[in-house]
Design an enzyme around this catalytic site. Structure first.
Site, short mmCIF file in Angstrom:
data_model
loop_
_atom_site.label_atom_id
_atom_site.label_comp_id
_atom_site.label_asym_id
_atom_site.label_seq_id
_atom_site.Cartn_x
_atom_site.Cartn_y
_atom_site.Cartn_z
N ARG A 178 0.82 -1.23 0.00
CA ARG A 178 0.00 0.00 0.00
C ARG A 178 0.85 1.28 0.00
NH1 ARG A 178 -2.97 -3.56 -1.03
NH2 ARG A 178 -5.05 -3.93 -0.19
N SER A 229 -10.90 -0.68 3.10
CA SER A 229 -10.21 -0.99 4.36
C SER A 229 -9.79 0.31 5.04
CB SER A 229 -8.95 -1.82 4.09
OG SER A 229 -9.29 -3.06 3.54
N GLU A 299 -5.27 3.21 6.59
CA GLU A 299 -5.02 3.11 5.14
C GLU A 299 -5.70 4.29 4.45
OE1 GLU A 299 -5.62 -0.67 2.95
OE2 GLU A 299 -6.59 0.56 1.42
N1 EPU Z 1 -11.28 -11.46 9.43
C1 EPU Z 1 -11.98 -11.63 10.59
N2 EPU Z 1 -13.02 -10.78 10.86
C2 EPU Z 1 -13.36 -9.78 10.02
C3 EPU Z 1 -12.64 -9.61 8.83
C4 EPU Z 1 -11.60 -10.46 8.55
O1 EPU Z 1 -11.67 -12.51 11.38
O2 EPU Z 1 -14.31 -9.05 10.35
C5 EPU Z 1 -10.19 -12.40 9.10
C6 EPU Z 1 -10.59 -13.25 7.89
O3 EPU Z 1 -11.29 -14.37 8.29
C7 EPU Z 1 -9.23 -13.58 7.31
C8 EPU Z 1 -8.37 -12.37 7.65
O4 EPU Z 1 -9.03 -11.69 8.69
O5 EPU Z 1 -8.68 -14.70 7.94
C9 EPU Z 1 -8.12 -11.45 6.47
O6 EPU Z 1 -9.38 -10.93 6.01
P1 EPU Z 1 -9.72 -10.71 4.46
O7 EPU Z 1 -9.49 -11.99 3.72
O8 EPU Z 1 -11.02 -10.06 4.38
O9 EPU Z 1 -8.57 -9.75 3.95
P2 EPU Z 1 -8.09 -8.37 4.49
O10 EPU Z 1 -6.65 -8.53 4.84
O11 EPU Z 1 -8.99 -7.82 5.54
C10 EPU Z 1 -7.22 -7.39 2.23
C11 EPU Z 1 -7.21 -6.00 1.69
C12 EPU Z 1 -8.49 -5.73 0.92
C13 EPU Z 1 -8.67 -6.76 -0.17
C14 EPU Z 1 -8.68 -8.16 0.47
C15 EPU Z 1 -8.78 -9.26 -0.54
C16 EPU Z 1 -5.89 -4.66 3.25
C17 EPU Z 1 -5.91 -3.69 4.38
N3 EPU Z 1 -7.09 -5.07 2.78
O12 EPU Z 1 -8.26 -7.43 3.21
O13 EPU Z 1 -8.34 -4.46 0.31
O14 EPU Z 1 -9.88 -6.55 -0.88
O15 EPU Z 1 -7.44 -8.34 1.21
O16 EPU Z 1 -7.55 -9.52 -1.14
O17 EPU Z 1 -4.81 -5.01 2.77
C18 EPU Z 1 -8.72 -2.14 0.56
O18 EPU Z 1 -7.48 -2.02 0.52
O19 EPU Z 1 -9.48 -1.14 0.68
C19 EPU Z 1 -9.28 -3.47 0.50
C20 EPU Z 1 -10.57 -3.69 0.63
#
Ligand code: EPU
Length: 303
Positions: A178, A229, A299
């Site tokens: 990012r 995010s 972010e």
């Molecule tokens: N999780 C929870 N509770 C929640 C949300 C997530 O326990 O309420 C756990 C999920 O079960 C999973 C882990 O946290 O094990 C990661 O969650 P997720 O797969 O949703 O990915 P993320 O890391 O939260 C990132 C990016 C998103 C992108 C997704 C998909 C960041 C900050 N966010 O989300 O990007 O869409 O991966 O690849 O890097 C954005 O940057 O605005 C964005 C939406």
């Protein structure tokens, strides 16, 4: 801005300047006070002249893009918010080996671009299906999803400053999680990005895009007013998981709520103020720090 600066600005750009323009109409959060001026810039020449003008007059300015990763404070922005339009929305395709080089203006919508690639059978930007925001904003944030990110497909970048256009090859730029930086400390605005894409089967590309869109719809709040995010993932962990584990889902301040679907999203339930969102962000940072010793970093850019 004084009257002279106001008329100077109006003379610089071909489209009408919007004075005291509420930015809530221009952000995906639907939140934000007015910018002193909102300026739509049509081409590189206008952008160059505008940058020269704001530097000389010492007027604060920022590129708004498509407003998808931004929280504008309720008091607004005492300066010029810039939107890249006209020439900055164009695309050009050239053959490159077995694939294509796709040059895209920084004002183009990223998700529309990835849909266009799907239709034309260009592979490489499937990860970007459904990522809101502009191409320029996506480069600035090195936007990513599902293991892909902008830096993987970018080959060249053009930026505009007060002395004109500069181009950089990907190797001359620095990308991180990012994050992005270009050499030099000039005031530069990304004007276009060139991506190296492969020729693929439109149906296969379509299926992958659909899979990503479905996944996004399953785990992230769909359709509502939000800014994606809110916090960056800390090394080796996930902001969403940490916030969820603190039991903060559904927590509300005024019209803002920590999404019950994904804890790293804050949704505007209709009448949220920036102050509501900032208060929730503070609650998140404090609670996660107290319980885990990890200080989450936003972010979302706060204006
Ligand atoms: N999780 C929870 N509770 C929640 C949300 C997530 O326990 O309420 C756990 C999920 O079960 C999973 C882990 O946290 O094990 C990661 O969650 P997720 O797969 O949703 O990915 P993320 O890391 O939260 C990132 C990016 C998103 C992108 C997704 C998909 C960041 C900050 N966010 O989300 O990007 O869409 O991966 O690849 O890097 C954005 O940057 O605005 C964005 C939406």
């Amino acid at each position: 801005m004084n009257a002279l600066q106001k008329s100077g600005l109006e003379a610089l750009v071909s489209q009408a300047v919007e004075w005291d323009c509420p930015l809530s109409n221009y952000t995906s959060f639907g939140i934000g006070g007015p910018a002193e001026a909102l300026v739509k810039v049509a081409d590189q020449e206008e952008l160059q002249q505008l940058i020269k003008f704001v530097q000389e007059e010492k007027i604060p300015w920022r590129v708004l893009g498509r407003g998808s990763n931004i929280l504008v404070r309720d008091e607004g922005f005492a300066g010029i918010a810039i939107i890249l339009s006209g020439e900055f929305k164009k695309t050009r395709v050239e053959t490159r080996g077995d694939g294509v080089a796709l040059k895209v203006g920084a004002g183009h919508s990223l998700s529309k671009l990835s849909a266009m690639c799907m239709d034309q059978g260009f592979s490489g930007l499937e990860f970007a299906c459904g990522i809101p925001g502009s191409v320029g904003g996506a480069v600035m944030m090195n936007a990513g999803a599902w293991g892909g990110e902008i830096a993987d497909v970018l080959i060249e970048l053009e930026l505009v400053g007060s002395s004109g256009k500069v181009s950089y090859k990907k190797e001359e730029l620095q990308f991180g999680y990012r994050s992005f930086s270009a050499p030099g400390d000039q005031d530069l605005v990304i004007s276009s990005a060139t991506f190296a894409l492969n020729k693929g089967e439109p149906e296969e590309i379509r299926q992958l895009c659909r899979k990503y869109l479905d996944k996004r719809r399953d785990i992230q709040p769909a359709g509502g007013k939000n800014a994606g995010s809110m916090f960056k993932n800390p090394q080796g962990d996930s902001a969403g998981r940490l916030i969820d584990a603190c039991g903060l889902k559904g927590e509300k301040v005024g019209g803002a709520e920590i999404s019950v679907k994904h804890a790293n999203f804050i949704v505007n339930r209709g009448d949220a103020s920036a102050a509501d969102v900032l208060q929730l962000m503070e609650l998140i940072v404090d609670t996660v720090y107290r319980q885990n010793g990890i200080r989450l970093e936003p972010e979302v850019k706060v204006w």
